[in-house]
Design a protein around this motif. Structure first.
Motif, PDB file in Angstrom:
ATOM      1  N   UNK A 235       0.854  -1.182   0.000  1.00 35.95           N
ATOM      2  CA  UNK A 235       0.000   0.000   0.000  1.00 35.95           C
ATOM      3  C   UNK A 235       0.893   1.235   0.000  1.00 35.95           C
ATOM      4  N   UNK A 236       0.469   2.280  -0.655  1.00 34.39           N
ATOM      5  CA  UNK A 236       1.283   3.485  -0.767  1.00 34.39           C
ATOM      6  C   UNK A 236       1.471   4.236   0.547  1.00 34.39           C
ATOM      7  N   UNK A 237       0.887   3.765   1.629  1.00 36.99           N
ATOM      8  CA  UNK A 237       1.033   4.458   2.908  1.00 36.99           C
ATOM      9  C   UNK A 237       2.339   4.107   3.632  1.00 36.99           C
ATOM     10  N   UNK A 238       3.236   3.411   2.962  1.00 39.26           N
ATOM     11  CA  UNK A 238       4.520   3.035   3.553  1.00 39.26           C
ATOM     12  C   UNK A 238       5.678   3.775   2.896  1.00 39.26           C
ATOM     13  N   UNK A 239       5.449   4.999   2.426  1.00 42.97           N
ATOM     14  CA  UNK A 239       6.459   5.708   1.633  1.00 42.97           C
ATOM     15  C   UNK A 239       7.779   5.906   2.370  1.00 42.97           C
TER      16      UNK A 239
ATOM     17  N   UNK B  82      14.037   1.488   3.008  1.00 40.27           N
ATOM     18  CA  UNK B  82      14.405   0.168   2.510  1.00 40.27           C
ATOM     19  C   UNK B  82      15.340   0.284   1.310  1.00 40.27           C
ATOM     20  N   UNK B  83      14.994   1.118   0.345  1.00 38.93           N
ATOM     21  CA  UNK B  83      15.858   1.326  -0.813  1.00 38.93           C
ATOM     22  C   UNK B  83      17.209   1.919  -0.382  1.00 38.93           C
ATOM     23  N   UNK B  84      17.184   2.808   0.593  1.00 40.17           N
ATOM     24  CA  UNK B  84      18.424   3.410   1.097  1.00 40.17           C
ATOM     25  C   UNK B  84      19.289   2.341   1.775  1.00 40.17           C
ATOM     26  N   UNK B  85      18.676   1.456   2.535  1.00 39.16           N
ATOM     27  CA  UNK B  85      19.413   0.428   3.275  1.00 39.16           C
ATOM     28  C   UNK B  85      20.157  -0.528   2.354  1.00 39.16           C
TER      29      UNK B  85
ATOM     30  N   UNK C 201      16.569   5.228  -6.717  1.00 43.30           N
ATOM     31  CA  UNK C 201      15.202   5.279  -6.218  1.00 43.30           C
ATOM     32  C   UNK C 201      15.051   6.275  -5.069  1.00 43.30           C
ATOM     33  N   UNK C 202      15.895   6.147  -4.030  1.00 40.14           N
ATOM     34  CA  UNK C 202      15.671   7.015  -2.867  1.00 40.14           C
ATOM     35  C   UNK C 202      16.061   8.462  -3.123  1.00 40.14           C
ATOM     36  N   UNK C 203      16.871   8.711  -4.129  1.00 38.13           N
ATOM     37  CA  UNK C 203      17.180  10.103  -4.476  1.00 38.13           C
ATOM     38  C   UNK C 203      16.129  10.711  -5.396  1.00 38.13           C
TER      39      UNK C 203
ATOM     40  N   UNK D 163       9.799  10.881  -6.284  1.00 40.29           N
ATOM     41  CA  UNK D 163       8.653  11.016  -7.189  1.00 40.29           C
ATOM     42  C   UNK D 163       8.660   9.913  -8.235  1.00 40.29           C
ATOM     43  N   UNK D 164       9.846   9.595  -8.767  1.00 42.15           N
ATOM     44  CA  UNK D 164       9.947   8.508  -9.733  1.00 42.15           C
ATOM     45  C   UNK D 164       9.581   7.177  -9.080  1.00 42.15           C
ATOM     46  N   UNK D 165      10.080   6.942  -7.867  1.00 40.01           N
ATOM     47  CA  UNK D 165       9.762   5.705  -7.164  1.00 40.01           C
ATOM     48  C   UNK D 165       8.264   5.589  -6.909  1.00 40.01           C
ATOM     49  N   UNK D 166       7.655   6.669  -6.480  1.00 41.09           N
ATOM     50  CA  UNK D 166       6.215   6.669  -6.221  1.00 41.09           C
ATOM     51  C   UNK D 166       5.447   6.270  -7.486  1.00 41.09           C
ATOM     52  N   UNK D 167       5.805   6.861  -8.626  1.00 37.75           N
ATOM     53  CA  UNK D 167       5.139   6.527  -9.883  1.00 37.75           C
ATOM     54  C   UNK D 167       5.436   5.092 -10.297  1.00 37.75           C
TER      55      UNK D 167
END
Length: 137
Positions: A10-14, A20-23, A29-31, A34-38
């Protein structure tokens, strides 16, 4: 390790997703949140692995769901790696799409990564007479 559950993402875990991507060091992705969200919202399927409501892993699938699936992202928090989380995420995809013709992915060429995917019946493309190509900007 505590039990974990695989659920639709679900998108509520932004914030947890960015962490997670940073880890795992996936800065593309983490930089670019907006791209990751899409990317997440436009994917065919996104599943999360959760331990006590905490996001510990994620798989993102693109494709048509009939002839091809592409595992775009499979990531697990380092503290939870080698504990069955990645395997469970992949097997969930296999169960949801039992009749898909082919499942492909591209990953780092390390012994650890190759052994993981081979353990789940993936084979290198060149072993079946294929080659992969990529165009990157």
């Amino acid at each position: 390790m505590k039990e974990f559950k695989i659920n639709p993402y679900q998108n509520d875990h932004e914030e947890e997703t960015l962490a997670l991507y940073r880890a795992v060091g996936w800065s593309n992705y983490y930089e670019r949140p907006d791209m990751l969200r899409q990317a997440l919202s436009d994917s065919l399927l996104v599943l999360g692995a959760f331990s006590d409501e905490k996001l510990i892993g994620l798989i993102r699938v693109v494709g048509d769901g009939a002839s091809i699936l592409y595992i775009q992202d499979l990531l697990v928090l380092p503290a939870y790696q080698r504990k069955g989380v990645g395997t469970a995420l992949l097997r969930s995809v296999f169960e949801m799409y039992p009749d898909v013709y082919q499942i492909v992915l591209m990953t780092d060429n390390t012994p650890k990564t190759a052994a993981f995917y081979r353990s789940l019946s993936f084979v290198p493309m060149d072993s079946i007479g294929c080659v992969g190509f990529i165009y990157c900007k």
